[in-house]
Design a protein around this motif. Structure first.
Motif, PDB file in Angstrom:
ATOM      1  N   ASN A 274       0.582  -1.191  -0.090  1.00 28.42           N
ATOM      2  CA  ASN A 274      -0.104   0.105   0.080  1.00 28.42           C
ATOM      3  C   ASN A 274       0.854   1.116   0.050  1.00 28.42           C
ATOM      4  O   ASN A 274       0.166   2.439   0.082  1.00 28.42           O
ATOM      5  CB  ASN A 274      -0.962  -0.009   1.302  1.00 28.42           C
ATOM      6  CG  ASN A 274      -2.103  -0.815   1.072  1.00 28.42           C
ATOM      7  OD1 ASN A 274      -2.025  -1.811   0.174  1.00 28.42           O
ATOM      8  ND2 ASN A 274      -2.994  -1.102   2.040  1.00 28.42           N
ATOM      9  N   LEU A 275       1.992   1.057   0.330  1.00 27.75           N
ATOM     10  CA  LEU A 275       2.999   2.331   0.311  1.00 27.75           C
ATOM     11  C   LEU A 275       2.755   3.226   1.557  1.00 27.75           C
ATOM     12  O   LEU A 275       3.118   4.264   1.516  1.00 27.75           O
ATOM     13  CB  LEU A 275       3.128   3.176  -1.087  1.00 27.75           C
ATOM     14  CG  LEU A 275       3.581   2.199  -2.320  1.00 27.75           C
ATOM     15  CD1 LEU A 275       3.401   3.095  -3.509  1.00 27.75           C
ATOM     16  CD2 LEU A 275       4.929   1.616  -2.064  1.00 27.75           C
ATOM     17  N   THR A 276       2.005   2.763   2.353  1.00 27.93           N
ATOM     18  CA  THR A 276       1.604   3.547   3.562  1.00 27.93           C
ATOM     19  C   THR A 276       1.220   2.804   4.626  1.00 27.93           C
ATOM     20  O   THR A 276       0.898   1.469   4.424  1.00 27.93           O
ATOM     21  CB  THR A 276       0.532   4.763   3.255  1.00 27.93           C
ATOM     22  OG1 THR A 276       0.230   5.359   4.378  1.00 27.93           O
ATOM     23  CG2 THR A 276      -0.764   3.983   2.625  1.00 27.93           C
ATOM     24  N   ALA A 277       1.084   3.302   5.818  1.00 30.11           N
ATOM     25  CA  ALA A 277       0.704   2.512   7.143  1.00 30.11           C
ATOM     26  C   ALA A 277      -0.285   3.340   7.803  1.00 30.11           C
ATOM     27  O   ALA A 277      -0.054   4.707   7.931  1.00 30.11           O
ATOM     28  CB  ALA A 277       1.785   2.181   7.840  1.00 30.11           C
ATOM     29  N   GLN A 278      -1.378   2.978   8.267  1.00 29.31           N
ATOM     30  CA  GLN A 278      -2.422   3.631   8.906  1.00 29.31           C
ATOM     31  C   GLN A 278      -2.912   2.844  10.138  1.00 29.31           C
ATOM     32  O   GLN A 278      -2.649   1.559  10.205  1.00 29.31           O
ATOM     33  CB  GLN A 278      -3.476   3.760   8.150  1.00 29.31           C
ATOM     34  CG  GLN A 278      -3.506   4.816   7.166  1.00 29.31           C
ATOM     35  CD  GLN A 278      -4.324   4.893   5.690  1.00 29.31           C
ATOM     36  OE1 GLN A 278      -5.347   3.848   6.204  1.00 29.31           O
ATOM     37  NE2 GLN A 278      -4.228   5.708   4.919  1.00 29.31           N
ATOM     38  N   SER A 279      -2.891   3.510  11.166  1.00 29.20           N
ATOM     39  CA  SER A 279      -3.316   2.565  12.553  1.00 29.20           C
ATOM     40  C   SER A 279      -4.446   2.068  12.431  1.00 29.20           C
ATOM     41  O   SER A 279      -4.676   0.810  13.142  1.00 29.20           O
ATOM     42  CB  SER A 279      -3.470   4.025  13.653  1.00 29.20           C
ATOM     43  OG  SER A 279      -4.513   4.584  13.152  1.00 29.20           O
ATOM     44  N   GLY A 280      -5.431   2.076  11.466  1.00 30.76           N
ATOM     45  CA  GLY A 280      -6.582   1.314  11.249  1.00 30.76           C
ATOM     46  C   GLY A 280      -6.584  -0.031  10.570  1.00 30.76           C
ATOM     47  O   GLY A 280      -7.484  -0.830  10.296  1.00 30.76           O
TER      48      GLY A 280
END
Lengths: 360, 258
Positions: A274-280
């Protein structure tokens, strides 16, 4: 001692009653489900003669609808990696609810160590740490992630082994703790812009590669090593395992550590993809992973199941999800149907068990 | 008589104020089959639990195979060569016969892999076959999981551990209590094979016919004490019942008169 050639009764054996490998049942179920969707596609009035499985519009070189197959397997790969670990936990007689939030927490932490300094010539707007944390070798975030997974899994296992609280409670607590860690890490802000080498880990069909590789490794480990045998033994009869001299506590800690490391690895692949990390990230993943294992014939009472079953269970899961989308079922109904399928799988397992025990 | 394999001297176990076992002096010779009888709560199981290391004795000595022993747990006892067949079967239902026989002492290769070392299925299978042959147990397919076996077959598997691992002493705690007539016969056959092989046995049983059929000597427990030590040829069922119920006590064991 005259009639020992055939045992003194009670030892008769009907070769026809030999255990039929459960994996075959799941495989047939998989085919059946595909056929059902195919038929639904042909008969539902709004479907315009689309095919679920086959390539009817000559978009591909093969007879199959490759795009759909690819999406199905890609979709299940990351949760499938978690399911490989959950399978081991359930076989050992436990359960792990913390894997989903662990994915979120691990993704946040790992991504912080995988950031690149310059984004299109500008400094990285999402930087978490100072300058030292930019453009680190790709191995470092991987090690950090796996270590974090091992740490969380170790706590899970130690709690369950030493305080003897139910695994459900221990991992439910860890579920909340991990979600909290994920949100606290950056106060809820996403972490983005990884290095190129980190992004390569989950690029394209790489998740599928990792899933299949890890599935093969886990299969060999569960089936042919001491670790695997003891996992089955503990899930089957913990007292017998203890009396046989197996260090049950240490083994449980190992199982939970391995499961959490697999979940952490799934987080690495997911954040890379996803090229990103989110807390959810990873919401419902723990339940989907358990569902894959259960659909794949892993018994919630422990002692039974296999990695092959779980991989097939993951395929069934993916096909059903894709099929629901294919017949344009609303997402709400998809959730409901998924819940019903999980319940049905557990009921089936229960029926199978009752039948098995009534024979003896 | 031949060499002594097991001897207990003044073996005593108190649970708080309850004297479950008092000054038990017991001798077992190599190749001898001895039955322990007595009412419920007479101290039979307590006695066995001290020998097998399941519990720690309050006082007294246990001499096994010539050496005084202190077993920290059942595993210690097993390593020393005492194999116990428990009333509740210590078998893992979902594993097959070789897996169960070798549980906790699997044969492995590539041992540098630590907990992930590989199982040597072939060697375990072969030894299982050899062990089952010794006990004359016929199990049609040893690769089947224990779950699908009858009570008798399962008990046979539990007992076959003994034969497979050349234990020095076998202890059976009511091995046929839950079995049908034919299955009981099967288990008794194994006991006879053990006798022929000269392997010593302590058998706890309530079944008078079985005891008279199988053993050389009968030791009777009552209220935590040994009250009789009877050769099979010199006693009969009624005599034993008299000792169990307290109508009789052998003079050398009669503490009240001392």
């Amino acid at each position: 001692m005259s009639d020992t050639s055939h045992g003194t009764g009670g030892l008769k054996f009907d070769a026809k009653k030999r255990a039929w490998p459960n994996e075959l049942n799941i495989f047939f179920a998989l085919i059946l489900i595909v056929v059902i969707f195919e038929i639904l596609g042909q008969t539902l009035p709004y479907m315009n003669d689309q095919s679920f499985l086959f390539d009817t519009r000559d978009r591909f070189d093969s007879i199959f609808n490759e795009a759909r197959l690819r999406i199905i397997i890609l979709q299940v790969s990351i949760i499938g990696i978690i399911a490989l670990g959950v399978t081991q936990v359930i076989i050992s007689g436990g359960i792990d609810l913390s894997s989903g939030p662990l994915v979120g927490a691990t993704a946040m932490i790992v991504m912080s160590f995988a950031q690149t300094e310059l984004v299109n010539g500008n400094p990285n707007p999402k930087a978490v740490f100072g300058d030292w944390a930019f453009d680190l070798p790709v191995l470092l975030p991987i090690i950090v992630g796996l270590a974090f997974g091992a740490f969380i899994g170790g706590i899970n296992g130690a709690l369950i082994a030493f305080t003897r609280i139910p695994p459900f409670i221990a991992t439910l607590g860890m579920f909340l703790i991990c979600r909290g860690i994920a949100q606290a890490w950056t106060r809820g802000k996403p972490v983005s812009f990884p290095t190129e080498s980190y992004a390569a880990l989950g690029k394209g069909m790489m998740p599928v590669f990792w899933f299949l590789l890890l599935a093969v490794v886990c299969h060999v480990v569960l089936k042919y090593t001491l670790y695997g045998k003891h996992t089955y033994a503990i899930g089957s009869n913990e007292d017998a395992a203890r009396m046989s001299g197996i260090n049950v506590k240490r083994h449980k800690i190992r199982v939970y550590m391995i499961a959490s490391m697999l979940a952490a690895f799934a987080a690495i692949i997911l954040s890379s993809k996803n090229l990103t990390a989110q807390s959810g990230m990873g919401i419902f993943y723990e339940l989907y992973a358990i569902a894959m294992a259960v659909i794949g014939g892993v018994s919630l009472t422990g002692g039974r199941g296999s990695i092959i079953g779980t991989v097939l269970g993951a395929m069934v899961f993916g096909v059903i999800q894709s099929g629901f989308t294919y017949i344009k079922l609303d997402a709400f109904y998809q959730l409901m149907a998924m819940g019903a399928i999980i319940i049905a799988a557990v009921v089936l397992d229960k029926v199978r068990q009752d039948r098995g025990s009534s024979r003896s | 008589m031949s060499e002594v394999i097991l001897e207990t001297k003044n073996l005593t176990k108190h649970y708080g104020g309850v004297h479950a076992l008092n000054d038990a002096n017991f001798i077992l010779h190599k190749g001898e089959h001895v039955a322990i009888m007595g009412d419920n709560g007479a101290g039979k199981s307590t006695f066995v639990r001290q020998i097998t290391g399941v519990e720690q004795r309050t006082s007294g000595d246990i001499i096994f195979d010539g050496n005084p022993v202190h077993f920290a747990g059942p595993l210690d006892a097993r390593e020393a060569g005492i194999e116990t067949v428990f009333q509740t079967l210590a078998l893992a239902d979902d594993l097959d016969v070789p897996d169960n026989l070798f549980l906790g002492r699997e044969k492995t290769f590539m041992n540098w892999l630590g907990p992930f070392r590989f199982l040597d299925y072939k060697a375990m299978r072969q030894e299982t076959m050899a062990g089952l042959e010794k006990t004359a147990v016929k199990i049609p397919n040893i690769r089947n999981s224990i779950r699908n076996m009858s009570g008798g077959q399962r008990q046979c598997v539990a007992i076959a551990r003994t034969a497979t691992f050349h234990s020095k002493l076998t202890i059976m705690d009511e091995p046929t209590a839950a079995l049908g007539v034919q299955e009981t016969a099967q288990v008794e056959n194994i006991v006879r094979t053990l006798k022929e092989a000269g392997e010593p046995l302590i058998l706890i049983s309530h079944n008078m016919r079985q005891v008279m059929d199988l053993v050389d000597r009968i030791v009777v427990f009552r209220r935590g004490r040994i009250v009789a030590n009877l050769k099979k040829e010199e006693t009969d069922g009624q005599d034993i019942v008299a000792y169990i119920t307290g109508a009789k006590t052998q003079p050398e064991y009669d503490v009240e008169t001392v």
